[in-house]
Design an enzyme around this catalytic site. Structure first.
Site, PDB file in Angstrom:
ATOM      1  N   GLU A 113     -50.150 -21.212 -65.263  1.00 23.05           N
ATOM      2  CA  GLU A 113     -50.890 -22.284 -65.925  1.00 23.05           C
ATOM      3  C   GLU A 113     -52.188 -21.660 -66.404  1.00 23.05           C
ATOM      4  O   GLU A 113     -52.904 -21.033 -65.611  1.00 23.05           O
ATOM      5  CB  GLU A 113     -51.192 -23.441 -64.975  1.00 23.05           C
ATOM      6  CG  GLU A 113     -51.952 -24.563 -65.672  1.00 23.05           C
ATOM      7  CD  GLU A 113     -52.589 -25.554 -64.718  1.00 23.05           C
ATOM      8  OE1 GLU A 113     -52.934 -26.663 -65.171  1.00 23.05           O
ATOM      9  OE2 GLU A 113     -52.761 -25.238 -63.526  1.00 23.05           O
TER      10      GLU A 113
ATOM     11  N   GLY B 111     -51.123 -37.949 -62.802  1.00 20.98           N
ATOM     12  CA  GLY B 111     -52.044 -38.229 -61.710  1.00 20.98           C
ATOM     13  C   GLY B 111     -53.503 -38.259 -62.104  1.00 20.98           C
ATOM     14  O   GLY B 111     -54.317 -38.858 -61.399  1.00 20.98           O
ATOM     15  N   ASN B 112     -53.866 -37.631 -63.209  1.00 17.42           N
ATOM     16  CA  ASN B 112     -55.254 -37.655 -63.629  1.00 17.42           C
ATOM     17  C   ASN B 112     -55.609 -38.910 -64.418  1.00 17.42           C
ATOM     18  O   ASN B 112     -56.760 -39.084 -64.827  1.00 17.42           O
ATOM     19  CB  ASN B 112     -55.593 -36.398 -64.442  1.00 17.42           C
ATOM     20  CG  ASN B 112     -55.674 -35.165 -63.554  1.00 17.42           C
ATOM     21  OD1 ASN B 112     -55.866 -35.270 -62.343  1.00 17.42           O
ATOM     22  ND2 ASN B 112     -55.515 -33.999 -64.145  1.00 17.42           N
TER      23      ASN B 112
ATOM     24  N   ASP C 193     -51.343 -21.445 -60.262  1.00 19.53           N
ATOM     25  CA  ASP C 193     -52.127 -22.570 -60.737  1.00 19.53           C
ATOM     26  C   ASP C 193     -53.416 -22.105 -61.419  1.00 19.53           C
ATOM     27  O   ASP C 193     -54.141 -21.257 -60.896  1.00 19.53           O
ATOM     28  CB  ASP C 193     -52.470 -23.472 -59.545  1.00 19.53           C
ATOM     29  CG  ASP C 193     -53.347 -24.643 -59.929  1.00 19.53           C
ATOM     30  OD1 ASP C 193     -52.860 -25.535 -60.641  1.00 19.53           O
ATOM     31  OD2 ASP C 193     -54.534 -24.650 -59.529  1.00 19.53           O
ATOM     32  N   ALA C 194     -53.690 -22.672 -62.584  1.00 17.78           N
ATOM     33  CA  ALA C 194     -54.995 -22.563 -63.259  1.00 17.78           C
ATOM     34  C   ALA C 194     -55.615 -21.173 -63.194  1.00 17.78           C
ATOM     35  O   ALA C 194     -56.723 -20.996 -62.678  1.00 17.78           O
ATOM     36  CB  ALA C 194     -55.952 -23.601 -62.686  1.00 17.78           C
TER      37      ALA C 194
END
Length: 611
Positions: free
Chosen positions: A300, A401-402, A264-265
């Site tokens: 990501e 979701g954001n 992630d990120a």
């Protein structure tokens, strides 16, 4: 078959009986092991901040915590299971207690990837690993080849997206025990499905992270992140920290027999060392791959750093297998909805040109200035990379979701638009990703939800509503109050998929479209992707909203796309090759004449080696 990854920390069952406990706590002078709430056993201090103790009477199922000099009881940061949530004691787990039945499983080549992202807690009413197992036959029949499971590492409370985890080795007890997760992986492999897990190596959640209390060296105050001091990958005493995450990779790949991880990120990871932590983690993947398995490292990375996606001339991976391509999502979204606020502004001027660039070169931004980022240059050249290095999607957990109300794209765009963009997504050379329920246009939103303690819960709810205040529709405080409370159980319950929708219109029609397209991908596209390099692509813009694309596939055949995402009829060159798929608004006469009505898509394949 038994599987066990040995780690230098945590609780290790000994062959002769008993358990060896080890904790890295360079910030304190003494640590006491509390075992089964009845025994207080001082641990022995070793070199470099380590404390250890072997207890002959400890066994699988023993509960334990570590007591610090100030009296604070903390769980094991390398806990394999925390049955009473993140503030409770850890449990000694015997990895060899689970019998695997997938001894012949070696994974699948990445060219075959069709990815289905899901959240264990809201994927089924059961909200558990067992609930996911109940849907595996459905996913295999759909045409999915890989599950991508949102983070399961132990998080606060009963409900969370998973990105607030604080015990990276412990599957959350809300979903089941570690052996339940293993049973899910085993059952997926039985059906030919890969299992990828989302992991978070850029921060720990805001509740239950006790590392600051006894291992301040786990963090580097010289790097600031949205979550405070960065994880220490490049400062003093970083070796134990780096080992913690290297072993986390190996733990999931070996002990849980996962087929890959999505990191992630990684743009939020601060590391100025060389090799950096991403390169070191790639070595861990390579070591597992060297055992004859297909394992995949997915990234990501908002910075579009193509350097992590490079291949050798032989096709061997240098680091990662693939990256989520946010650029193509943003372009698809602008085209399908007309929205252009926030980061969508960077894609609004020439969306069709940028769509063509994403489909043929990977990133839309390869070093150009981003107006949304105030002119900052974003990205690196990526046109040399193969299409399989980029994962395409119309939706994912973040992008749904954001949004304040968690709307799905099918609630924002018409069925005609959705058919067109879905046809491009599922038949393009890049691996497609679907977010759970997308394949039948579920009516359920996917909202941001969590289950923090009261004080933090209030701050999160207020912060969530405040972040939308910059949007005109939420300028009125009363409008912001209508945004669902992330901590309310009712918010989570709205997101649980209603599987009865499969039997109703229009959901059944959408599902049949996805099944048909994925069947065509399996028949015509996936077998031809290996060895195609970058595909020697060619792009022709037919109008501001229409294009023709061509790729040379690995077997020498030519894959061709004609797409019109506008409201006017567009003329294209008459089609050549075999028609693979056309949207329902295209008839034979139009196809032969090269006429593309609004929101139409046609895919053709020409075999051999045409000039």
């Amino acid at each position: 078959m038994k599987r066990h990854h040995s780690m230098p920390f945590g609780a290790h069952l000994l062959d002769a009986g008993g358990v060896r406990f080890r904790l890295w706590a360079p910030g304190v002078a003494a640590v006491v092991l509390q075992l089964d709430e009845t025994q207080e056993l001082p641990m022995t201090a070793a070199d470099s901040g380590w404390f250890e103790l072997t207890v002959p009477t400890a066994h699988a199922g023993s509960r334990y915590s570590f007591r610090l000099p100030d009296g604070l009881l903390v769980p094991d940061p390398a806990s394999r299971y925390n049955p009473e949530d993140i503030h409770g004691p850890s449990e000694v787990v015997d990895p060899a207690a689970f019998d695997w039945s997938d001894g012949g499983w070696r994974g699948r080549p990445w060219e075959e990837a069709v990815i289905y992202e899901l959240h264990v807690g809201s994927f089924t009413p059961a909200g558990s690993f067992d609930g996911v197992i109940e849907r595996l036959d459905y996913l295999a029949e759909l045409g999915v080849t890989a599950l991508e499971i949102m983070p399961v590492s132990d998080f606060p409370g009963r409900r969370n997206w998973g990105y607030d985890g604080v015990l990276p080795f412990a599957p959350d007890a809300a979903y089941g025990r570690p052996e339940d997760f293993k049973r899910l992986v085993d059952a997926a492999h039985e059906r030919g499905l890969m299992v990828l897990l989302d992991v978070v190596y850029n921060h720990f959640g805001p509740e239950g992270n006790y590392l600051h209390a006894y291992a301040p060296d786990f963090f580097n105050p010289h790097h600031k992140t949205p979550w405070g001091a960065a994880i220490n990958f490049d400062g003093k005493n970083n070796r134990a920290v780096r080992d913690f995450f290297v072993h986390n990779v190996l733990y999931w790949l070996e002990e849980f027999h996962l087929d890959g991880l999505r990191l992630d990120a990684i743009h939020a990871i601060c590391d100025d060392s060389s090799p950096d932590i991403i390169e070191e983690l790639a070595e861990a993947f390579r070591s597992v791959r060297g055992c004859g398995r297909h394992v995949h490292m997915v990234l990501e990375n908002e910075h579009n750093q193509a350097r992590y996606l490079g291949r050798e001339d032989t096709g061997v991976l240098r680091h990662a297998t693939a990256q989520w391509n946010d650029d193509i999502h943003h372009v698809f979204h602008v085209l399908a909805t007309g929205e252009s606020d926030g980061y969508y502004a960077d894609y609004a001027a020439e969306p069709m040109r940028l769509l063509g660039r994403c489909l043929t070169e990977g990133f839309a931004y390869q070093g150009e200035a981003s107006a949304f980022a105030h002119g900052k240059l974003r990205g690196e050249p990526s046109s040399h990379l193969p299409p399989v290095a980029f994962i395409n999607f119309l939706q994912n957990h973040d992008q749904i979701g954001n949004r304040a109300f968690g709307e799905r794209l099918s609630q924002l765009a018409s069925p005609v638009v959705m058919e067109a963009v879905t046809a491009v997504l599922l038949l393009a050379p890049q691996p497609p990703l679907l977010f759970m329920g997308e394949e039948f246009a579920t009516a359920q939103p996917f909202l941001f939800f969590c289950d923090f303690g009261p004080e933090l819960a209030r701050a999160v709810t207020e912060g969530r509503r405040r972040e939308f205040s910059r949007f005109a529709r939420f300028a009125d405080p009363a409008a912001r109050e209508r945004i669902p409370d992330p901590n309310a159980e009712a918010t989570f319950e709205l997101c649980v998929l209603d599987w009865s929708g499969l039997d109703r219109t229009p959901h059944r029609t959408v599902l049949e479209l996805h099944r048909a397209l994925l069947s065509l991908r399996r028949q015509w596209i996936a077998p031809r992707l290996a060895g195609m390099g970058n595909g020697d692509p060619k792009t022709t813009l037919l109008s501001a909203r229409a294009l023709n694309l061509r790729w040379r596939l690995g077997d020498g055949s030519l894959l061709m796309l004609d797409a019109n995402f506008g409201e006017d009829v567009v003329e294209a060159a008459p089609a050549t090759g075999s028609l693979i798929f056309a949207t329902t608004n295209l008839d034979d006469t139009m196809i032969k004449a090269g006429q593309l009505p609004p929101w139409s898509v046609a895919w053709h394949l020409q075999s051999g080696d045409p000039s």
